[in-house]
Design an enzyme around this catalytic site. Structure first.
Site, PDB file in Angstrom:
ATOM      1  CB  SER A 142      -0.472   0.494 -22.641  1.00  0.00           C
ATOM      2  OG  SER A 142      -0.717   1.077 -21.388  1.00  0.00           O
ATOM      3  NE  ARG A 167      -5.711  -6.105 -13.443  1.00  0.00           N
ATOM      4  CZ  ARG A 167      -5.070  -5.972 -14.589  1.00  0.00           C
ATOM      5  NH1 ARG A 167      -4.121  -5.068 -14.720  1.00  0.00           N
ATOM      6  NH2 ARG A 167      -5.352  -6.756 -15.609  1.00  0.00           N
ATOM      7  CG  ASP A 210      -6.885   5.232 -24.521  1.00  0.00           C
ATOM      8  OD1 ASP A 210      -7.018   5.466 -23.304  1.00  0.00           O
ATOM      9  OD2 ASP A 210      -5.811   4.830 -25.023  1.00  0.00           O
ATOM     10  CG  HIS A 220      -5.600   2.173 -22.248  1.00  0.00           C
ATOM     11  ND1 HIS A 220      -4.795   2.911 -23.091  1.00  0.00           N
ATOM     12  CD2 HIS A 220      -4.768   1.339 -21.565  1.00  0.00           C
ATOM     13  CE1 HIS A 220      -3.537   2.546 -22.925  1.00  0.00           C
ATOM     14  NE2 HIS A 220      -3.492   1.593 -22.004  1.00  0.00           N
ATOM     15  CG  ASP A 221      -7.652  -3.064 -21.442  1.00  0.00           C
ATOM     16  OD1 ASP A 221      -6.497  -2.627 -21.449  1.00  0.00           O
ATOM     17  OD2 ASP A 221      -8.111  -3.767 -20.524  1.00  0.00           O
TER      18      ASP A 221
END
Length: 387
Positions: free
Chosen positions: A164, A233, A330, A363-364
């Protein structure tokens, strides 16, 4: 204590680690930033594990994502039950093998996890910088990391590794200091943000700045903009997941209820989850740091900085071997962006390996245990390392 300590190993863990700091750029020798401002003194927090070999050729620099820190692996005490954020990847015999490599992880410039950032004390005023802190870039972060490498006596890195925003830093290292990088591992990253990524970051920043308690960035003597930061967040967290992962984890399941509340409580499990993530985040992160780091990520543009708009030209000075990894689910940094990057590298005759990993977690995915990811990483890093 020596800079090159060998940490105790407990099974497959690096064992106990210690957070350290290095301070440089003390006035009048302040650090010059890309925006034209100067900054000093500058402190970077970092941690290490493994041992630097005799010819200092086995160092690996790990670069964290937006809200990460230097605590990449191991624990601070024997009773600590919360290891570093990449503990499954870093350690004896793991993907990044601390028996073979000297591993360094540093908290980025502009953060709030031990390194100098907007929450740090401005020595000229004795108060937190707030918005008087200069806007920093990915290149500034890398320049600061180079100062730390010089301090540690590491003049050539066996690898720089990042996912990232950390991947952006690894890219910057490879083109900014090509003679100091032997190889680079780029996970779930991009050479520049898409309009979609910039848009999500802007909405998150606006959530913070719309909180009355943000007070123009000057909130350290009063209540903090916790609500704005929590919403920011929540917005960011959605982009880290995928449709499939949210469907599997939450679906439309209700939160401890048999029916709708017919008010604005968290009826759905996914609502409760996002609120929980927001609340947790405000306890450990600074709102202004979130603004600065997301802006640095949005400004990052390897093609503009080094290639006058051409991805091929941007990599013309690179010398490293590259491993580029993307993940099927992602949608923040989708695989087509990685393929574009790989194509540009290959047109420069660079040694590039590419793999799209099947993963449903979005994505994580690079932050979650994966035997395949660990095996690919280990094969790339150890395959030609005969130390």
């Amino acid at each position: 204590m020596s800079e090159y300590i060998q940490h105790d190993q407990q099974g497959s863990s690096v064992g106990r680690v210690e957070k350290r700091t290095y301070t440089f750029a003390r006035p009048p020798a302040a650090m010059r930033l890309e925006c034209g401002a100067t900054l000093g003194p500058v402190t970077l927090a970092y941690e290490t594990c493994g041992r630097l070999n005799e010819d200092r050729s086995n160092a690996i620099l790990i670069l964290h994502a937006l809200s990460g820190d230097a605590h990449v692996a191991g624990t601070y005490t024997d009773s600590d039950d919360k290891p570093g954020w990449w503990d499954f990847m870093v350690g004896p015999g793991k993907g990044i093998d601390s028996d073979r490599h000297f591993v360094i992880c540093t908290n980025i410039l502009g953060s709030c996890m031990g390194s100098t950032g907007p929450a740090s004390i401005d020595p000229t005023t004795g108060k937190p910088y707030g918005l008087s802190f200069p806007v920093v870039t990915i290149a500034d972060m890398v320049d600061a990391q180079k100062q730390l490498m010089d301090h540690l006596g590491v003049h050539r890195l066996h690898a720089v590794i990042g996912g990232s925003v950390g991947g952006m830093q690894a890219l910057e290292w490879s083109v900014r200091y090509p003679d100091r990088v032997e190889s680079a591992v780029l996970l779930a990253t991009t050479t520049r943000h898409s309009a979609l990524a910039i848009a999500f970051n802007e909405v998150a920043r606006q959530a913070i700045m719309a909180d009355p308690k943000w007070n123009g960035g000057d909130y350290h003597d009063g209540e903090k903009p916790d609500l704005g930061l929590a919403v920011a967040r929540m917005i960011g967290h959605i982009t880290y997941l995928s449709d499939e992962s949210m469907r599997l984890k939450f679906g439309r399941r209700l939160q401890d209820k048999a029916d709708f509340s017919f008010n604005f409580d968290a009826d759905f499990q996914v609502e409760s989850y996002l609120r929980h993530q927001g609340r947790k985040f405000v306890d450990r992160f600074d709102a202004n740091a979130f603004l600065y780091i997301t802006k640095a990520a949005d400004y990052f543009d390897l093609e503009r900085q080094y290639g006058e708009g051409s991805a091929v030209a941007a990599f013309s000075g690179a010398r490293a071997r590259f491993l580029v990894l993307s993940f099927t689910s992602d949608w923040l940094y989708p695989t087509y962006q990685s393929r574009t990057m790989v194509k540009a590298m290959k047109k420069n005759g660079l040694d590039v390996s590419f793999c799209e990993i099947e993963a449903q977690w979005g994505h994580d995915a690079f932050l979650l245990p994966s035997d395949r990811l660990s095996a690919i990483m280990k094969g790339f890093l150890d395959g030609d390392n005969d130390q």
